[in-house]
Design a protein around this motif. Sequence first.
Motif, PDB file in Angstrom:
ATOM      1  N   ASN A  97       0.837  -1.195   0.000  1.00  0.00           N
ATOM      2  CA  ASN A  97       0.000   0.000   0.000  1.00  0.00           C
ATOM      3  C   ASN A  97       0.876   1.251   0.000  1.00  0.00           C
ATOM      4  O   ASN A  97       1.776   1.379   0.842  1.00  0.00           O
ATOM      5  N   ALA A  98       0.594   2.147  -0.935  1.00  0.00           N
ATOM      6  CA  ALA A  98       1.298   3.441  -1.004  1.00  0.00           C
ATOM      7  C   ALA A  98       2.814   3.265  -0.938  1.00  0.00           C
ATOM      8  O   ALA A  98       3.504   4.029  -0.265  1.00  0.00           O
ATOM      9  N   GLY A  99       3.314   2.250  -1.630  1.00  0.00           N
ATOM     10  CA  GLY A  99       4.749   2.028  -1.671  1.00  0.00           C
ATOM     11  C   GLY A  99       5.318   1.339  -0.461  1.00  0.00           C
ATOM     12  O   GLY A  99       6.539   1.213  -0.328  1.00  0.00           O
ATOM     13  N   SER A 100       4.442   0.917   0.458  1.00  0.00           N
ATOM     14  CA  SER A 100       4.899   0.241   1.672  1.00  0.00           C
ATOM     15  C   SER A 100       4.498  -1.234   1.626  1.00  0.00           C
ATOM     16  O   SER A 100       3.481  -1.605   1.034  1.00  0.00           O
ATOM     17  N   HIS A 101       5.319  -2.062   2.255  1.00  0.00           N
ATOM     18  CA  HIS A 101       5.121  -3.510   2.245  1.00  0.00           C
ATOM     19  C   HIS A 101       4.864  -4.001   3.668  1.00  0.00           C
ATOM     20  O   HIS A 101       5.492  -3.541   4.622  1.00  0.00           O
ATOM     21  N   GLY A 102       3.939  -4.942   3.807  1.00  0.00           N
ATOM     22  CA  GLY A 102       3.708  -5.559   5.096  1.00  0.00           C
ATOM     23  C   GLY A 102       3.498  -7.056   4.958  1.00  0.00           C
ATOM     24  O   GLY A 102       2.762  -7.504   4.080  1.00  0.00           O
ATOM     25  N   ARG A 103       4.161  -7.822   5.785  1.00  0.00           N
ATOM     26  CA  ARG A 103       3.935  -9.274   5.857  1.00  0.00           C
ATOM     27  C   ARG A 103       3.818  -9.639   7.325  1.00  0.00           C
ATOM     28  O   ARG A 103       4.635  -9.222   8.151  1.00  0.00           O
ATOM     29  N   TRP A 167      -6.013  -6.216   7.172  1.00  0.00           N
ATOM     30  CA  TRP A 167      -4.910  -5.314   7.475  1.00  0.00           C
ATOM     31  C   TRP A 167      -5.066  -4.049   6.630  1.00  0.00           C
ATOM     32  O   TRP A 167      -5.526  -4.103   5.483  1.00  0.00           O
ATOM     33  N   PHE A 168      -4.699  -2.913   7.186  1.00  0.00           N
ATOM     34  CA  PHE A 168      -4.690  -1.673   6.400  1.00  0.00           C
ATOM     35  C   PHE A 168      -3.604  -0.746   6.941  1.00  0.00           C
ATOM     36  O   PHE A 168      -3.121  -0.893   8.059  1.00  0.00           O
ATOM     37  N   HIS A 169      -3.210   0.214   6.121  1.00  0.00           N
ATOM     38  CA  HIS A 169      -2.195   1.199   6.495  1.00  0.00           C
ATOM     39  C   HIS A 169      -2.902   2.409   7.088  1.00  0.00           C
ATOM     40  O   HIS A 169      -3.859   2.932   6.504  1.00  0.00           O
ATOM     41  N   VAL A 170      -2.465   2.877   8.260  1.00  0.00           N
ATOM     42  CA  VAL A 170      -3.199   3.936   8.961  1.00  0.00           C
ATOM     43  C   VAL A 170      -3.193   5.271   8.216  1.00  0.00           C
ATOM     44  O   VAL A 170      -3.997   6.147   8.516  1.00  0.00           O
ATOM     45  N   TYR A 171      -2.283   5.447   7.247  1.00  0.00           N
ATOM     46  CA  TYR A 171      -2.274   6.671   6.447  1.00  0.00           C
ATOM     47  C   TYR A 171      -2.990   6.484   5.111  1.00  0.00           C
ATOM     48  O   TYR A 171      -2.875   7.333   4.230  1.00  0.00           O
ATOM     49  N   GLY A 172      -3.718   5.383   4.976  1.00  0.00           N
ATOM     50  CA  GLY A 172      -4.450   5.161   3.736  1.00  0.00           C
ATOM     51  C   GLY A 172      -3.506   5.065   2.562  1.00  0.00           C
ATOM     52  O   GLY A 172      -2.541   4.301   2.584  1.00  0.00           O
ATOM     53  N   ASP A 173      -3.767   5.858   1.525  1.00  0.00           N
ATOM     54  CA  ASP A 173      -2.942   5.825   0.317  1.00  0.00           C
ATOM     55  C   ASP A 173      -1.832   6.859   0.334  1.00  0.00           C
ATOM     56  O   ASP A 173      -1.150   7.064  -0.672  1.00  0.00           O
ATOM     57  N   GLN A 174      -1.627   7.543   1.446  1.00  0.00           N
ATOM     58  CA  GLN A 174      -0.600   8.574   1.525  1.00  0.00           C
ATOM     59  C   GLN A 174       0.767   7.936   1.757  1.00  0.00           C
ATOM     60  O   GLN A 174       0.993   7.304   2.788  1.00  0.00           O
ATOM     61  N   PRO A 175       1.700   8.095   0.840  1.00  0.00           N
ATOM     62  CA  PRO A 175       3.038   7.513   1.038  1.00  0.00           C
ATOM     63  C   PRO A 175       3.780   8.216   2.175  1.00  0.00           C
ATOM     64  O   PRO A 175       3.790   9.445   2.250  1.00  0.00           O
ATOM     65  N   ILE A 176       4.374   7.426   3.045  1.00  0.00           N
ATOM     66  CA  ILE A 176       5.176   7.969   4.149  1.00  0.00           C
ATOM     67  C   ILE A 176       6.563   7.331   4.045  1.00  0.00           C
ATOM     68  O   ILE A 176       6.781   6.214   4.518  1.00  0.00           O
ATOM     69  N   PRO A 177       7.514   8.006   3.410  1.00  0.00           N
ATOM     70  CA  PRO A 177       8.827   7.392   3.190  1.00  0.00           C
ATOM     71  C   PRO A 177       9.642   7.311   4.473  1.00  0.00           C
ATOM     72  O   PRO A 177       9.419   8.072   5.430  1.00  0.00           O
ATOM     73  N   HIS A 183       6.892   8.577   9.449  1.00  0.00           N
ATOM     74  CA  HIS A 183       7.193   7.157   9.263  1.00  0.00           C
ATOM     75  C   HIS A 183       7.099   6.465  10.616  1.00  0.00           C
ATOM     76  O   HIS A 183       7.362   7.070  11.659  1.00  0.00           O
ATOM     77  N   TRP A 184       6.748   5.208  10.606  1.00  0.00           N
ATOM     78  CA  TRP A 184       6.474   4.537  11.878  1.00  0.00           C
ATOM     79  C   TRP A 184       7.695   4.507  12.801  1.00  0.00           C
ATOM     80  O   TRP A 184       7.537   4.379  14.021  1.00  0.00           O
ATOM     81  N   THR A 185       8.882   4.658  12.257  1.00  0.00           N
ATOM     82  CA  THR A 185      10.079   4.716  13.097  1.00  0.00           C
ATOM     83  C   THR A 185      10.414   6.142  13.524  1.00  0.00           C
ATOM     84  O   THR A 185      11.378   6.355  14.255  1.00  0.00           O
ATOM     85  N   GLY A 186       9.639   7.123  13.051  1.00  0.00           N
ATOM     86  CA  GLY A 186       9.917   8.523  13.336  1.00  0.00           C
ATOM     87  C   GLY A 186       9.330   9.007  14.644  1.00  0.00           C
ATOM     88  O   GLY A 186       8.573   8.304  15.320  1.00  0.00           O
ATOM     89  N   ARG A 187       9.641  10.241  14.976  1.00  0.00           N
ATOM     90  CA  ARG A 187       9.278  10.764  16.292  1.00  0.00           C
ATOM     91  C   ARG A 187       7.780  10.955  16.470  1.00  0.00           C
ATOM     92  O   ARG A 187       7.275  10.944  17.591  1.00  0.00           O
ATOM     93  N   GLN A 188       7.039  11.133  15.372  1.00  0.00           N
ATOM     94  CA  GLN A 188       5.600  11.320  15.513  1.00  0.00           C
ATOM     95  C   GLN A 188       4.863  10.013  15.781  1.00  0.00           C
ATOM     96  O   GLN A 188       3.659  10.014  16.036  1.00  0.00           O
ATOM     97  N   GLN A 189       5.574   8.890  15.719  1.00  0.00           N
ATOM     98  CA  GLN A 189       4.955   7.600  15.996  1.00  0.00           C
ATOM     99  C   GLN A 189       5.568   6.960  17.238  1.00  0.00           C
ATOM    100  O   GLN A 189       5.523   5.751  17.397  1.00  0.00           O
ATOM    101  N   ASN A 190       6.114   7.794  18.108  1.00  0.00           N
ATOM    102  CA  ASN A 190       6.774   7.291  19.304  1.00  0.00           C
ATOM    103  C   ASN A 190       5.774   7.170  20.460  1.00  0.00           C
ATOM    104  O   ASN A 190       5.214   8.162  20.917  1.00  0.00           O
TER     105      ASN A 190
END
Length: 780
Positions: A97-103, A167-177, A183-190
């Motif tokens: 989704n939006a350039g992101s991969h999940g397994r 499963w879904f991406h919480v940002y929908g179709d918005q790419p978060i590089p 990004h989930w490793t960034g400070r806004q997801q801490n």
Amino acid sequence: MQSPKLRVRSLFCALLVLLLAAWAPACLAESAATSALNSDKGVLSAKAPVGYVGSSACVSCHPSESKAWSASQHSKSMSVATPATVRADFAGQKIENAGSHGRFFREDGQFKVETEGADGKLETFTVSHTFGLEPLQQYLVTFSDGRVQVLPWAWDTRPKEEGGQRWFHVYGDQPIPAGDILHWTGRQQNWNYMCAECHSTALHKNYDAASNSYHTTFSEISIGCESCHGAGAGHLAWAKDPARKADKLKGFSDAVPQRPLADWTSDPATGSPAKGVARPQGDVVELCARCHARRGTISEDWKPGRELAQTHMSSLLQRGLFEADGQMRDEVFNDQAFKQSLMYAKGVTCVDCHDPHSGKLKAEGGEICSQCHDKQKFADVKHAGHVATASSPDCVSCHMPVRTYMVVDPRHDHSFRIPRPDLTQKIGTPNACNDCHKDKSAQWAADAVEKWHGPVRKGLQIYGEAFKLAREGDPDARDRLIAFANNLDTPAVARGTAVLELSAFPSAAVTEAVRQRLKDPDPMVRVAAVRNIAMQPPEERLTRLDGLIADPVLAVRLEVGRALSGLQLDRLPPAQAAALEKLFAESEKTMRLEEDRPEGRANLATFFMGRQLYEQAEVELLAGLRLDPKASELSVNLADLYRGTGRDALAVETLQKSLALAPDNAAAHHALGLALVRQKKYTEALDQFSQATKLAPDDARFAYVYGVALKSLKKSEESRKVFLEALALHPYDPSLLNALLSDALAAGDVDAAAPLAKRLAAVRPDDEQIARLAAKLSGH
């Protein structure tokens, strides 16, 4: 306190929709159960603060309340990831989704997610905790430095027939590089900073700045009894000691004050309660607001019965978070919306509608309203405009419009407002009528409402047009804002917003209105007044704010400390200097609670720069850039510090490094342009000013400086073009108006000068020279 992107925390802190009790239970039963930090629901953590006993200690004396709580979302707000708590399918599913991969899979009894890490490369992570329950469940990853991050993939827990079980991406179709703060490793997801306080009990972040690591602790992993009642050891002792039965607090050190008995009998003429009830300070609404408000934490020393502003800094009705009329826009967690309502003004509290332990509504749909309102009267077609059928809209549909967050989570606006399609026409705000009638125009809806209820629109939230004008910089907003600021019947959250918006419209009348609000009974209105005055020269600030140095509310004192940080204490009387030293020490301590954030370091640096402690300011800015090298706002401040201390070359180098990492940051381009001007590299400076103007056309200051730079280099036509294009976007900006007025007067172009002078006179009503010029030109 908040960074411009802080609003996005709503995308991963989504479970705060239920409410807990406002009064202390009768007694607690002792339990010796303790466990490690990753404790089970209701069980006390081994690292719990002194005085906490855990929700398991409540069960034997409060079985019904405990049973209700156990079934609530509060009790499941966070859990250790186990087969019993994980609701998602980890059977090897894959999603793109939006350039992101999940397994998602299981391995060695653990739940695993393969997705992009901080470097953008696929990596496998172990899920340590679950986060929430319905309508989605999120998953956390714990890192070796104590940092806990929220994965971007969530599980839709709704039934399959409703679109769930996926499963879904919480940002929908918005790419978060990778590398983006979202990004989930960034400070806004801490989790430690963004979410933990409201998903666990008695949380202490315990950030260690030296090692840039967290040692976060809590008394319970989820939201337990003591999240609302406070530490229970004293109550447990009270329950065991018959001699203490007269203790009104029942062993608790603090308690939420109970509201006087309310009479919600409806008036036959109106169908609504005729009477209200006094609201005690620190009531249950303030208790719930600790987590159900858009706010930042300024103290971890929370106790029930306190005003929220003693421990948290709440947002006002700020643009980006709220529509101009006060409707929620971003996810704001209900408090600021509810505090705009007539229900709040009349004394209604959260637990009048929500059961305090289960969090469930006391009745379904519009039936909840009939606790106080005459059901027959309001269901009548004369009021509702719809014949009552099973499919007709009810009270909630019309007065609590829904917005959906995190892709699948609908939230009701708690301002209980009257639908205003007429405002949709005037100022572009949404309305409940067209939420349903999407195929119809706002004009159609407004005409329908007028047929039912006549031409006069009622309601408490009548400040939308004023706030819309203010957001546009229109000076016609000034008098309206002053009227709302001075009217104590205006909801305090709107009153404070009016005071804050008045910062853009300086005048003698505004100065007086702000002075009055320094004495406002609501602390956040006082905070807004202090922020307004903070734009004045330091000595003038002290004259106005001296009486608030010892304000009883921490949020107000913190704002005063920031506003007065530029004062030179050695020039003040000893007693006043000592009071300010004490205030500054408290302000620094409070701000250090956010030293794990680049914006927190920036706040500290600004505070130290005001005190001319430049070395300490530099330390904070460099520390913030180590936390996030792409935090361009810190680079801009650091370059300004270097410039102010005679290190121009270092300022240029700092900005160039920043732009190499974040080339689209307009403020850095602008600052680099100023630095290059000081080095007399005018051509290079013009290019930087041009870039800043293109990247941030919403910032009139960038365009103004670019236009001035062009004019100084004898490029008058280009300068005029820049000014005119910027004025089209910012028609009331005084710098742009003054620049174009000067050009028109120099050219003898009276036709061009007259409307500019008239507009500038409206922006600066106390400037007699401009007023005379405008009058002279208008009569030409």
